[in-house]
Design an enzyme around this catalytic site. Structure first.
Site, PDB file in Angstrom:
ATOM      1  N   LYS A  42      16.329  -9.001  11.226  1.00 14.18           N
ATOM      2  CA  LYS A  42      15.182  -8.325  10.618  1.00 14.18           C
ATOM      3  C   LYS A  42      14.083  -9.300  10.214  1.00 14.18           C
ATOM      4  O   LYS A  42      12.890  -9.011  10.357  1.00 14.18           O
ATOM      5  CB  LYS A  42      15.632  -7.487   9.426  1.00 14.18           C
ATOM      6  CG  LYS A  42      16.602  -6.358   9.815  1.00 14.18           C
ATOM      7  CD  LYS A  42      16.842  -5.403   8.678  1.00 14.18           C
ATOM      8  CE  LYS A  42      15.663  -4.490   8.463  1.00 14.18           C
ATOM      9  NZ  LYS A  42      15.388  -3.601   9.602  1.00 14.18           N
ATOM     10  N   ALA A  44      13.465 -12.457  11.527  1.00 13.22           N
ATOM     11  CA  ALA A  44      12.847 -13.000  12.735  1.00 13.22           C
ATOM     12  C   ALA A  44      12.024 -11.933  13.444  1.00 13.22           C
ATOM     13  O   ALA A  44      10.935 -12.222  13.980  1.00 13.22           O
ATOM     14  CB  ALA A  44      13.930 -13.552  13.657  1.00 13.22           C
ATOM     15  N   THR A 247      15.460   0.070  18.531  1.00 17.93           N
ATOM     16  CA  THR A 247      15.838  -1.214  17.946  1.00 17.93           C
ATOM     17  C   THR A 247      14.592  -2.004  17.541  1.00 17.93           C
ATOM     18  O   THR A 247      13.701  -2.236  18.354  1.00 17.93           O
ATOM     19  CB  THR A 247      16.653  -2.060  18.944  1.00 17.93           C
ATOM     20  OG1 THR A 247      17.762  -1.298  19.401  1.00 17.93           O
ATOM     21  CG2 THR A 247      17.146  -3.340  18.296  1.00 17.93           C
ATOM     22  N   ASP A 251      11.259  -2.871  11.799  1.00 20.86           N
ATOM     23  CA  ASP A 251      10.758  -4.211  11.504  1.00 20.86           C
ATOM     24  C   ASP A 251       9.302  -4.349  11.927  1.00 20.86           C
ATOM     25  O   ASP A 251       8.490  -4.967  11.221  1.00 20.86           O
ATOM     26  CB  ASP A 251      11.609  -5.259  12.219  1.00 20.86           C
ATOM     27  CG  ASP A 251      13.066  -5.199  11.803  1.00 20.86           C
ATOM     28  OD1 ASP A 251      13.336  -4.894  10.628  1.00 20.86           O
ATOM     29  OD2 ASP A 251      13.939  -5.458  12.655  1.00 20.86           O
ATOM     30  N   GLY A 286      14.679  -3.324  23.724  1.00 23.42           N
ATOM     31  CA  GLY A 286      14.815  -4.565  22.980  1.00 23.42           C
ATOM     32  C   GLY A 286      14.074  -4.507  21.660  1.00 23.42           C
ATOM     33  O   GLY A 286      13.454  -3.501  21.308  1.00 23.42           O
TER      34      GLY A 286
END
Length: 306
Positions: A42, A44, A247, A251, A286
């Protein structure tokens, strides 16, 4: 004058991703796709997402002296993140095991590795980074005592953004520093516990705000988001896209919101922009490789569904 628009303090993992027709139940084995390895975590993720949007970004994290750690460093540098705060050693690089179903929904299990060795002492040693940063963002994939130290290390005038993932009860000192606290439905339920007496997200936002944060954002997936502050609760509309892989989308949302707040946007304005960034991210597979540039956010997706 700040050297950085955003300092991210948090985790750095290698994401090990397998596509599945459906996620397994207890005791069940399912066959999946070939294994794909991506840079993630999270912290990065947020750093790369902000840098891709044009924010001057630094990362304070810990990785292992191994191939996964080198993958993460390469990804940060390629995105333009300053890695002066990335510490190496103490344990293997953290790993996230991720299954993704055809709808794009995912399940994640994290082995913290070196993330669990990011200590309050590491935070104190990075005081220069804190004083050079307009906004500081963190999550809960690092030790809670380290997050507390982050709050205690905030210089006057900086802004603190927290996404409490994975969720756990938070000290009042941390809650009081959040501006905003950013939660999804699951995180809101955990933090509110028995206080969640309603099924209305507007009520969750008000209850969370009463616990001490200066502002709150509740993300609602396809239903958009809610922003709450002393001025009231406002709904932010979603951007309609065909999701491929969720995914890292949260973030990307958090990083975009933190950056825009530091640039002077209101909470609602920043959340609206972050919704476009998160929507762009779910249209690609990704985590970090799915994050858009500022030009892509202002492209065809802008305005859809708003």
């Amino acid at each position: 004058m700040y050297d950085y628009d955003l300092l991210v303090v948090g985790s750095a993992n290698a994401d090990l991703v397998i596509g599945v027709e459906r996620r397994p139940g207890a005791g069940e084995t399912v066959l999946g796709s070939d294994l794909a390895v991506h840079p993630g975590g999270k912290g990065a993720n947020q750093a790369v997402a902000a840098a891709r949007l044009g924010a001057r970004t630094a990362l304070l994290a810990r990785i292992g002296d191994d191939a996964h750690g080198r993958l993460l460093l390469d990804s940060q540098r390629e995105a333009g993140v300053d890695t002066v705060g990335v510490l190496v050693g103490g344990a293997p690089t953290g790993v996230a095991l991720i299954t993704v179903d055809p709808s794009g929904d995912n399940s994640i299990v994290v082995s913290p590795g070196a993330n669990g060795r990011l200590t309050p002492e590491d935070v104190r040693a990075a005081a220069g980074l804190f004083h050079a940063s307009r906004v500081v963002s963190t999550q809960l994939e690092i030790p809670l005592e380290t997050v507390v130290e982050v709050v205690q290390s905030l210089p006057e005038g900086s802004r603190f953004v927290l996404n409490p993932s994975p969720p756990r009860p938070l000290p009042s000192e941390v809650l009081a520093a959040c501006d905003p606290l950013i939660v999804n439905e699951h995180e809101a339920r955990v933090i509110l516990g028995e206080a969640r007496v309603s099924d209305r997200p507007e009520d969750w936002a008000r209850l969370l705000l009463s616990k001490g944060p200066r502002s709150v954002v509740v993300t609602l997936g396809a239903e958009g988001a809610l922003v709450a502050s002393s001025a009231g609760v406002t709904r932010v509309a979603s951007v309609k896209v065909d999701a491929v892989d969720t995914t890292g989308a949260g973030d990307a949302f958090t990083a975009a919101l933190a950056w825009r707040l530091g640039a002077g946007a209101s909470l609602s304005e920043a959340a609206s922009y972050a919704a476009r960034v998160g929507a762009a991210a779910v249209t690609r597979r990704g985590a970090q490789e799915s994050f858009p540039t500022a030009a892509e956010v202002e492209g065809p997706a802008e305005g859809e569904g708003l």
